[in-house]
Design a protein around this motif. Structure first.
Motif, PDB file in Angstrom:
ATOM      1  N   THR A 120      -0.623  23.824 -16.849  1.00 16.27           N
ATOM      2  CA  THR A 120      -0.482  24.308 -15.470  1.00 16.27           C
ATOM      3  C   THR A 120      -0.423  23.157 -14.489  1.00 16.27           C
ATOM      4  OG1 THR A 120      -1.681  26.329 -16.033  1.00 16.27           O
ATOM      5  CG2 THR A 120      -1.486  25.779 -13.691  1.00 16.27           C
ATOM      6  N   ARG A 121      -1.257  22.151 -14.717  1.00 20.06           N
ATOM      7  CA  ARG A 121      -1.289  21.015 -13.791  1.00 20.06           C
ATOM      8  C   ARG A 121       0.002  20.202 -13.870  1.00 20.06           C
ATOM      9  NH1 ARG A 121      -5.892  16.235 -13.520  1.00 20.06           N
ATOM     10  NH2 ARG A 121      -5.176  15.306 -11.561  1.00 20.06           N
ATOM     11  N   LEU A 122       0.473  19.927 -15.076  1.00 19.37           N
ATOM     12  CA  LEU A 122       1.683  19.128 -15.243  1.00 19.37           C
ATOM     13  C   LEU A 122       2.930  19.884 -14.802  1.00 19.37           C
ATOM     14  CD1 LEU A 122       0.933  17.486 -18.713  1.00 19.37           C
ATOM     15  CD2 LEU A 122       0.659  16.477 -16.435  1.00 19.37           C
ATOM     16  N   ALA A 123       2.894  21.195 -14.902  1.00 20.24           N
ATOM     17  CA  ALA A 123       4.050  22.009 -14.512  1.00 20.24           C
ATOM     18  C   ALA A 123       4.241  22.051 -13.008  1.00 20.24           C
ATOM     19  CB  ALA A 123       3.895  23.427 -15.060  1.00 20.24           C
ATOM     20  N   ALA A 124       3.293  21.493 -12.251  1.00 26.28           N
ATOM     21  CA  ALA A 124       3.409  21.524 -10.791  1.00 26.28           C
ATOM     22  C   ALA A 124       4.529  20.626 -10.288  1.00 26.28           C
ATOM     23  CB  ALA A 124       2.086  21.092 -10.153  1.00 26.28           C
ATOM     24  N   GLY A 125       5.086  19.792 -11.117  1.00 27.07           N
ATOM     25  CA  GLY A 125       6.153  18.881 -10.683  1.00 27.07           C
ATOM     26  C   GLY A 125       7.533  19.431 -10.962  1.00 27.07           C
ATOM     27  N   GLY A 126       8.294  18.702 -11.805  1.00 23.87           N
ATOM     28  CA  GLY A 126       9.683  19.071 -12.058  1.00 23.87           C
ATOM     29  C   GLY A 126       9.838  20.424 -12.721  1.00 23.87           C
ATOM     30  N   PHE A 127       8.900  20.795 -13.600  1.00 24.21           N
ATOM     31  CA  PHE A 127       9.005  22.092 -14.269  1.00 24.21           C
ATOM     32  C   PHE A 127       8.994  23.219 -13.252  1.00 24.21           C
ATOM     33  CE2 PHE A 127       7.269  25.875 -16.244  1.00 24.21           C
ATOM     34  CZ  PHE A 127       8.013  25.980 -17.415  1.00 24.21           C
ATOM     35  N   ARG A 128       8.158  23.090 -12.257  1.00 22.60           N
ATOM     36  CA  ARG A 128       8.087  24.124 -11.223  1.00 22.60           C
ATOM     37  C   ARG A 128       9.413  24.206 -10.462  1.00 22.60           C
ATOM     38  NH1 ARG A 128       6.600  25.353  -5.955  1.00 22.60           N
ATOM     39  NH2 ARG A 128       5.148  27.087  -5.755  1.00 22.60           N
ATOM     40  N   ASP A 129      10.052  23.052 -10.262  1.00 19.36           N
ATOM     41  CA  ASP A 129      11.322  23.032  -9.539  1.00 19.36           C
ATOM     42  C   ASP A 129      12.440  23.703 -10.329  1.00 19.36           C
ATOM     43  OD1 ASP A 129      10.165  21.754  -7.420  1.00 19.36           O
ATOM     44  OD2 ASP A 129      10.767  19.742  -8.041  1.00 19.36           O
ATOM     45  N   ILE A 130      12.554  23.381 -11.627  1.00 16.79           N
ATOM     46  CA  ILE A 130      13.674  23.912 -12.400  1.00 16.79           C
ATOM     47  C   ILE A 130      13.493  25.387 -12.743  1.00 16.79           C
ATOM     48  CG2 ILE A 130      14.232  21.666 -13.397  1.00 16.79           C
ATOM     49  CD1 ILE A 130      13.006  22.647 -16.024  1.00 16.79           C
ATOM     50  N   THR A 131      12.279  25.912 -12.579  1.00 18.18           N
ATOM     51  CA  THR A 131      12.052  27.334 -12.863  1.00 18.18           C
ATOM     52  C   THR A 131      11.795  28.138 -11.585  1.00 18.18           C
ATOM     53  OG1 THR A 131       9.682  26.937 -13.213  1.00 18.18           O
ATOM     54  CG2 THR A 131      11.116  26.878 -15.160  1.00 18.18           C
ATOM     55  N   ARG A 132      12.086  27.572 -10.428  1.00 18.94           N
ATOM     56  CA  ARG A 132      11.717  28.239  -9.177  1.00 18.94           C
ATOM     57  C   ARG A 132      12.448  29.556  -8.984  1.00 18.94           C
ATOM     58  NH1 ARG A 132      13.441  23.382  -5.246  1.00 18.94           N
ATOM     59  NH2 ARG A 132      12.453  24.629  -3.626  1.00 18.94           N
ATOM     60  N   ILE A 133      13.631  29.734  -9.585  1.00 13.70           N
ATOM     61  CA  ILE A 133      14.328  31.007  -9.425  1.00 13.70           C
ATOM     62  C   ILE A 133      13.591  32.148 -10.123  1.00 13.70           C
ATOM     63  CG2 ILE A 133      16.619  30.041  -9.042  1.00 13.70           C
ATOM     64  CD1 ILE A 133      17.261  30.497 -11.967  1.00 13.70           C
ATOM     65  N   ALA A 134      12.633  31.806 -10.999  1.00 16.05           N
ATOM     66  CA  ALA A 134      11.831  32.852 -11.634  1.00 16.05           C
ATOM     67  C   ALA A 134      10.900  33.537 -10.635  1.00 16.05           C
ATOM     68  CB  ALA A 134      11.013  32.268 -12.784  1.00 16.05           C
ATOM     69  N   SER A 135      10.786  32.987  -9.432  1.00 17.44           N
ATOM     70  CA  SER A 135       9.957  33.602  -8.397  1.00 17.44           C
ATOM     71  C   SER A 135      10.704  34.669  -7.606  1.00 17.44           C
ATOM     72  CB  SER A 135       9.435  32.532  -7.431  1.00 17.44           C
ATOM     73  OG  SER A 135       8.518  31.685  -8.081  1.00 17.44           O
ATOM     74  N   SER A 136      11.959  34.946  -7.973  1.00 20.14           N
ATOM     75  CA  SER A 136      12.734  35.980  -7.287  1.00 20.14           C
ATOM     76  C   SER A 136      12.150  37.357  -7.567  1.00 20.14           C
ATOM     77  CB  SER A 136      14.192  35.926  -7.742  1.00 20.14           C
ATOM     78  OG  SER A 136      14.764  34.666  -7.488  1.00 20.14           O
ATOM     79  N   SER A 137      12.576  38.338  -6.803  1.00 23.44           N
ATOM     80  CA  SER A 137      12.051  39.701  -6.883  1.00 23.44           C
ATOM     81  C   SER A 137      12.154  40.283  -8.294  1.00 23.44           C
ATOM     82  CB  SER A 137      12.812  40.612  -5.919  1.00 23.44           C
ATOM     83  OG  SER A 137      12.537  41.974  -6.192  1.00 23.44           O
ATOM     84  N   PRO A 138      11.022  40.627  -8.925  1.00 25.30           N
ATOM     85  CA  PRO A 138      11.059  41.230 -10.272  1.00 25.30           C
ATOM     86  C   PRO A 138      11.824  42.552 -10.297  1.00 25.30           C
ATOM     87  CG  PRO A 138       8.846  40.452  -9.746  1.00 25.30           C
ATOM     88  CD  PRO A 138       9.637  40.379  -8.475  1.00 25.30           C
ATOM     89  N   HIS A 139      11.666  43.377  -9.256  1.00 27.54           N
ATOM     90  CA  HIS A 139      12.356  44.667  -9.225  1.00 27.54           C
ATOM     91  C   HIS A 139      13.871  44.463  -9.159  1.00 27.54           C
ATOM     92  CE1 HIS A 139       8.781  47.154  -8.900  1.00 27.54           C
ATOM     93  NE2 HIS A 139       8.305  46.306  -7.999  1.00 27.54           N
ATOM     94  N   MET A 140      14.307  43.524  -8.340  1.00 19.96           N
ATOM     95  CA  MET A 140      15.730  43.255  -8.213  1.00 19.96           C
ATOM     96  C   MET A 140      16.315  42.777  -9.544  1.00 19.96           C
ATOM     97  SD  MET A 140      17.696  40.584  -5.667  1.00 19.96           S
ATOM     98  CE  MET A 140      17.130  39.099  -6.518  1.00 19.96           C
ATOM     99  N   TRP A 141      15.601  41.874 -10.225  1.00 18.52           N
ATOM    100  CA  TRP A 141      16.151  41.313 -11.458  1.00 18.52           C
ATOM    101  C   TRP A 141      16.043  42.268 -12.629  1.00 18.52           C
ATOM    102  CZ3 TRP A 141      19.713  37.977 -11.854  1.00 18.52           C
ATOM    103  CH2 TRP A 141      19.952  37.143 -10.766  1.00 18.52           C
ATOM    104  N   LYS A 142      15.111  43.194 -12.570  1.00 24.07           N
ATOM    105  CA  LYS A 142      15.083  44.262 -13.582  1.00 24.07           C
ATOM    106  C   LYS A 142      16.354  45.097 -13.481  1.00 24.07           C
ATOM    107  CE  LYS A 142      13.184  47.981 -12.480  1.00 24.07           C
ATOM    108  NZ  LYS A 142      13.543  49.258 -11.841  1.00 24.07           N
ATOM    109  N   ASP A 143      16.728  45.472 -12.245  1.00 20.59           N
ATOM    110  CA  ASP A 143      17.927  46.293 -12.037  1.00 20.59           C
ATOM    111  C   ASP A 143      19.199  45.532 -12.386  1.00 20.59           C
ATOM    112  OD1 ASP A 143      16.308  48.327 -11.176  1.00 20.59           O
ATOM    113  OD2 ASP A 143      16.686  48.028  -9.041  1.00 20.59           O
TER     114      ASP A 143
END
Length: 374
Positions: free
Chosen positions: A218-241
């Motif tokens: 969790t601590r190490l993911a705060a850098g580049g990993f968090r940046d390359i996966t930031r689109i995973a923070s999009s609306s779950p309901h929208m992406w389910k549909d």
């Protein structure tokens, strides 16, 4: 209809979020004599849209807003678009009305709209390929779609004059219109948008599982990993549909991805250095050749990285300089992966122009090193 002449008439926008609100502002700017009527199932959004002047009138029901509309734009999540089309199919609409949507899938929506075409109405599928890290009508901007691609999916028998009329109504977006077949649209957006969202979510799930036994994840993911996966923070309901709407394309892409990963696994097992070098080199070359200033299916993140000393007040110092120059930012955070004297301040902006101005501003007022990370 004369090109360049502002249009008059009634425009009914269903869905007053970021996209619907921004479309309303674009139409108001280009066609000031047109009347914009808005509807949203969330009455708070409707009231806010009226208060902000995004729409001229509000409709309490779909029926009242659609009855005399010359243009109807549906800017809701994709499953709701189908519901809205069904409702419109049971209404008596104005002859010559043009109906379009702003959904990010097209095949199922265009199929659903067959009932509108059967009644003599023009439906043209649409997808403005732009977005923002913010949501809601309060985030609407008339420049949201500027220079972005706006995909249209007319049928072979679509009236050419109606199609040109739709483009005229949408001229204020300052977007670049492309016409594609609905199936082609869904495959293209599947490759460059829908599939990457699934991959980002899967990487986060993998990290979450690993974090149960490896506390440093969790601590190490705060850098580049968090940046390359930031689109995973999009609306779950929208992406389910979206995933369900485009499931056939995604399932094919999953098969292709498994074959791609199998190729990489074979290179690793064989310790084939040359093959691995070529693999990463080709990826780097293709990625580097992609247009930097184009807007695509996934909203761009205009980040500025600033090396700042670790002392109290440094963030307020930087934001103070930006405020002094009237430069808006959308997000700000500290990367936590470095423990030296200097840290990395990451500032996100809505546009590349804002980022360039911010970089010049910070260099003017400080001696901090900056980079765009491109």
């Amino acid at each position: 209809m004369k090109a360049g002449v502002p249009l008059k008439g009634r425009v009914f926008i269903i869905g007053l979020g970021l996209i619907g609100g921004s479309l309303a502002l674009c139409i108001k700017a280009e066609h000031p004599k047109a009347k914009i009527i808005g509807y949203d199932i969330n009455k708070k959004q409707t009231r806010l849209a009226a208060m902000l002047g995004v729409v001229d009138e509000v409709a309490e029901e779909i029926e009242t807003g659609a009855a005399e509309a010359d243009l109807i734009l549906i800017a809701t999540p994709v499953k709701k678009i189908e519901t809205m089309i069904e409702q419109l199919c049971h209404l008596s609409l104005k002859q010559g009305v043009i109906i379009s949507d702003a959904g990010s899938t097209k095949v199922e929506i265009v199929k659903k709209a067959a009932c509108l075409r059967d009644k003599g109405y023009t439906f043209v599928g649409g997808h403005p390929m732009a977005g923002s890290h913010k949501s809601g009508v309060q985030a609407a901007k008339s420049i949201l779609f500027e220079n972005a691609f706006y995909l249209l999916t007319p049928e072979t028998d679509t009236d050419p004059e109606a199609l040109e009329s739709l483009k005229m109504w949408l001229k204020g977006t300052k977007a670049r219109f492309l016409q594609v077949h609905p199936a082609e649209h869904d495959y293209l957006t599947g490759v460059i948008s829908h599939f990457p969202h699934v991959i980002a979510a899967s990487l986060v799930h993998q990290a979450e599982r690993t974090s149960r036994t490896q506390s440093l994840v969790t601590r190490l993911a705060a850098g580049g990993f968090r940046d390359i996966t930031r689109i995973a923070s999009s609306s779950p309901h929208m992406w389910k549909d979206i995933s369900l709407h485009n499931k056939d394309v995604l399932l094919q892409l999953f098969t292709d991805w498994q074959e791609e990963m199998a190729r990489v696994a074979n290179m690793l097992r064989a310790e084939n250095e040359e093959a691995l070098l070529q693999y990463f080199s080709r990826a780097k070359q293709f990625r580097d050749e992609m247009p930097v200033k184009e807007k695509g299916a996934i909203p761009a993140f205009y980040d500025l990285f600033v090396d700042v000393p670790d002392y109290p007040g440094v963030i307020s110092e930087i934001t103070g300089y930006l405020a002094k120059e009237n430069i808006n930012l959308t997000n700000i955070r500290i990367r936590e992966t470095r423990e030296e004297v200097y840290g990395i301040l990451v500032i996100s902006f809505q546009t590349e122009e804002d980022r360039e101005r911010a970089e010049q501003c910070i260099r003017h007022y400080t001696n901090y090193e900056t980079s765009t990370g491109i």
